[in-house]
Design an enzyme around this catalytic site. Sequence first.
Site, PDB file in Angstrom:
ATOM      1  N   LYS A   1       1.789   2.042  -5.366  1.00  0.00           N
ATOM      2  CA  LYS A   1       2.941   1.481  -6.294  1.00  0.00           C
ATOM      3  C   LYS A   1       1.624   2.015  -7.362  1.00  0.00           C
ATOM      4  O   LYS A   1       1.932   2.048  -8.682  1.00  0.00           O
ATOM      5  CB  LYS A   1       2.999  -0.003  -5.973  1.00  0.00           C
ATOM      6  CG  LYS A   1       4.269  -0.274  -4.896  1.00  0.00           C
ATOM      7  CD  LYS A   1       4.430  -1.372  -5.160  1.00  0.00           C
ATOM      8  CE  LYS A   1       3.476  -2.559  -5.136  1.00  0.00           C
ATOM      9  NZ  LYS A   1       2.941  -2.261  -3.242  1.00  0.00           N
TER      10      LYS A   1
ATOM     11  N   GLN B   1       2.302  -5.983  -3.251  1.00  0.00           N
ATOM     12  CA  GLN B   1       2.578  -5.645  -1.704  1.00  0.00           C
ATOM     13  C   GLN B   1       3.639  -5.459  -1.852  1.00  0.00           C
ATOM     14  O   GLN B   1       3.997  -4.330  -2.457  1.00  0.00           O
ATOM     15  CB  GLN B   1       2.341  -7.110  -1.269  1.00  0.00           C
ATOM     16  CG  GLN B   1       1.477  -8.160  -0.994  1.00  0.00           C
ATOM     17  CD  GLN B   1       0.751  -8.770  -2.127  1.00  0.00           C
ATOM     18  OE1 GLN B   1       1.470  -9.882  -3.260  1.00  0.00           O
ATOM     19  NE2 GLN B   1      -0.578  -8.687  -2.634  1.00  0.00           N
TER      20      GLN B   1
ATOM     21  N   ASP C   1       0.467  -1.189  -0.254  1.00  0.00           N
ATOM     22  CA  ASP C   1      -0.118   0.403   0.033  1.00  0.00           C
ATOM     23  C   ASP C   1       0.895   0.953   0.022  1.00  0.00           C
ATOM     24  O   ASP C   1       0.352   2.613   0.149  1.00  0.00           O
ATOM     25  CB  ASP C   1      -0.953  -0.151   1.464  1.00  0.00           C
ATOM     26  CG  ASP C   1      -1.856  -1.417   1.269  1.00  0.00           C
ATOM     27  OD1 ASP C   1      -2.049  -1.335  -0.003  1.00  0.00           O
ATOM     28  OD2 ASP C   1      -1.331  -1.979   2.393  1.00  0.00           O
TER      29      ASP C   1
HETATM   30  P1  IMP Z   1      -2.794 -12.286   2.310  1.00  0.00           P
HETATM   31  O1  IMP Z   1      -1.764 -12.460   1.317  1.00  0.00           O
HETATM   32  O2  IMP Z   1      -4.005 -12.609   1.584  1.00  0.00           O
HETATM   33  O3  IMP Z   1      -2.411 -14.233   2.324  1.00  0.00           O
HETATM   34  O4  IMP Z   1      -2.365 -11.735   3.308  1.00  0.00           O
HETATM   35  C1  IMP Z   1      -1.449 -11.554   4.115  1.00  0.00           C
HETATM   36  C2  IMP Z   1      -1.317 -10.981   4.916  1.00  0.00           C
HETATM   37  O5  IMP Z   1      -0.632 -10.291   3.550  1.00  0.00           O
HETATM   38  C3  IMP Z   1      -2.037 -10.079   5.705  1.00  0.00           C
HETATM   39  O6  IMP Z   1      -1.112  -9.626   6.552  1.00  0.00           O
HETATM   40  C4  IMP Z   1      -2.612  -9.373   4.822  1.00  0.00           C
HETATM   41  O7  IMP Z   1      -3.380  -7.470   5.105  1.00  0.00           O
HETATM   42  C5  IMP Z   1      -1.360  -8.631   3.972  1.00  0.00           C
HETATM   43  N1  IMP Z   1      -1.488  -8.658   2.430  1.00  0.00           N
HETATM   44  C6  IMP Z   1      -1.719  -8.847   1.336  1.00  0.00           C
HETATM   45  N2  IMP Z   1      -1.774  -8.309   0.238  1.00  0.00           N
HETATM   46  C7  IMP Z   1      -1.994  -6.937   0.707  1.00  0.00           C
HETATM   47  C8  IMP Z   1      -1.752  -5.649  -0.155  1.00  0.00           C
HETATM   48  O8  IMP Z   1      -1.856  -5.845  -1.273  1.00  0.00           O
HETATM   49  N3  IMP Z   1      -1.488  -5.070   0.611  1.00  0.00           N
HETATM   50  C9  IMP Z   1      -1.045  -5.140   2.310  1.00  0.00           C
HETATM   51  N4  IMP Z   1      -0.960  -6.248   2.875  1.00  0.00           N
HETATM   52  C10 IMP Z   1      -1.388  -7.085   1.981  1.00  0.00           C
END
Ligand code: IMP
Length: 425
Positions: A16, A225, A13
Amino acid sequence: MPVTVIVGTQWGDEGKGKITDLLARNLDMVVRYQGGNNAGHTVVIGENTFKLHLIPSGIFYKNVTCIIGNGVVIDPAVLIGEIETLKEQGYDCSNLRISSQAHVILPYHKLLDKAQEERREAGRIGTTCRGIGPCYVDKFNRRGIRIEDLYNERAFREKLEWNVAEKKFQVENFYKMKADLDVEKIFEEYLSYAHAIRKMVVDNSSALIDEAVRSKKRILLEGAQGTMLDVDLGTYPFVTSSNPVAGGACTGAGIGPKNIDEVLGVVKAYVTRVGGGPFPTEIAGEIGDLLREKGKEYGSTTGRPRRCGWFDGVVMRHASRVNGLTSLAITKIDVLDQLDKINICTAYEYEGKKLKDFPSDLAKLEKCTPVYEEYPGWKQSLVDARAYSDLPNNARKYLERLADIAGAKITLISTGAERGQIIKV
Ligand code: IMP
């Protein structure tokens, strides 16, 4: 900048999407290299705000080939929805290509994500529950279903039957949850998705990228991410299941490291994170709330409020090292406009000692307290600044300190969400 990787340097966040959109007008190709629709890239064009989850942020320029690389995991329903929304707004997506080697997110991945999150004894990760982790598990366990499998009905059915049986057993017997998974229904549904995207699917997307590299095209490899969510180099286990760092671009796009010329780190002027896990510079109370409201810090995928904190120089140094950053784009500097004083964390204190390197052991990290340098605020709006010289002295001092910690030069400073709100240094 023939071949550049763009990476988030914090917990995602960082903005990008806006930076990619800005660079895209001078590019030939944008390749997304990892993650899935857990990401959310926001692009503001005039009155319209676009939230892209899977499609590279170069899609708004017809002459830019946008590739969803082999390292991405794709939920086809989400992808098709995104394409349709863009089409309704006048972007026909004829410049979009999808790697046949990308893995497919299936309903059982989402079910498992939810089941695991609910039962996780060692604390919640706070996943987006989009099935990303379980899909990558299948990929690395060599039972994943790739886009190309959807075009081979026999192979697809076989793999699907096996996977559904396995996941149903796991969900019902271990997680004690209902697993409403019907092979026929999923089979038909996914065949229709495959049909809808067929024209965009390319075999061996890395060959397409290689051709562009050889023709000296300008290519941007877009990570989702951020560094601290990297499965190897982030705050494990509070991470995502892929490699957002620059090295992930090599495997996720299929490009050799020697072909990469620049690594641009996107750095938010403060820090945020969604989901669980330690966050040393987190600000509780009024200032944290102010940053959240002014910076509109709510997840673009899940809508969850983001935790906000002071700029963390220890994280910055770590990101600079593991990505090999060559330049920086600073975003959301305007969010700090009204603050009297602004802190920069330059080190952590751990058991009476100063740490400059990010500790990989979370138990140790939890005991760290940030060491701050205090900077005076500039107390004026930066949203209309268009040149470095427009910036007040205090803002410049702040930015110079960030660059100094990162050991890389600042090339872009974003002063608002709109396309034009940018300073090129
Ligand atoms: P997952 O990728 O959905 O398995 O989430 C794993 C962790 O990464 C969690 O804490 C999410 O909130 C975080 N996360 C996943 N994608 C993003 C993103 O695009 N921005 C910020 N946090 C993310």
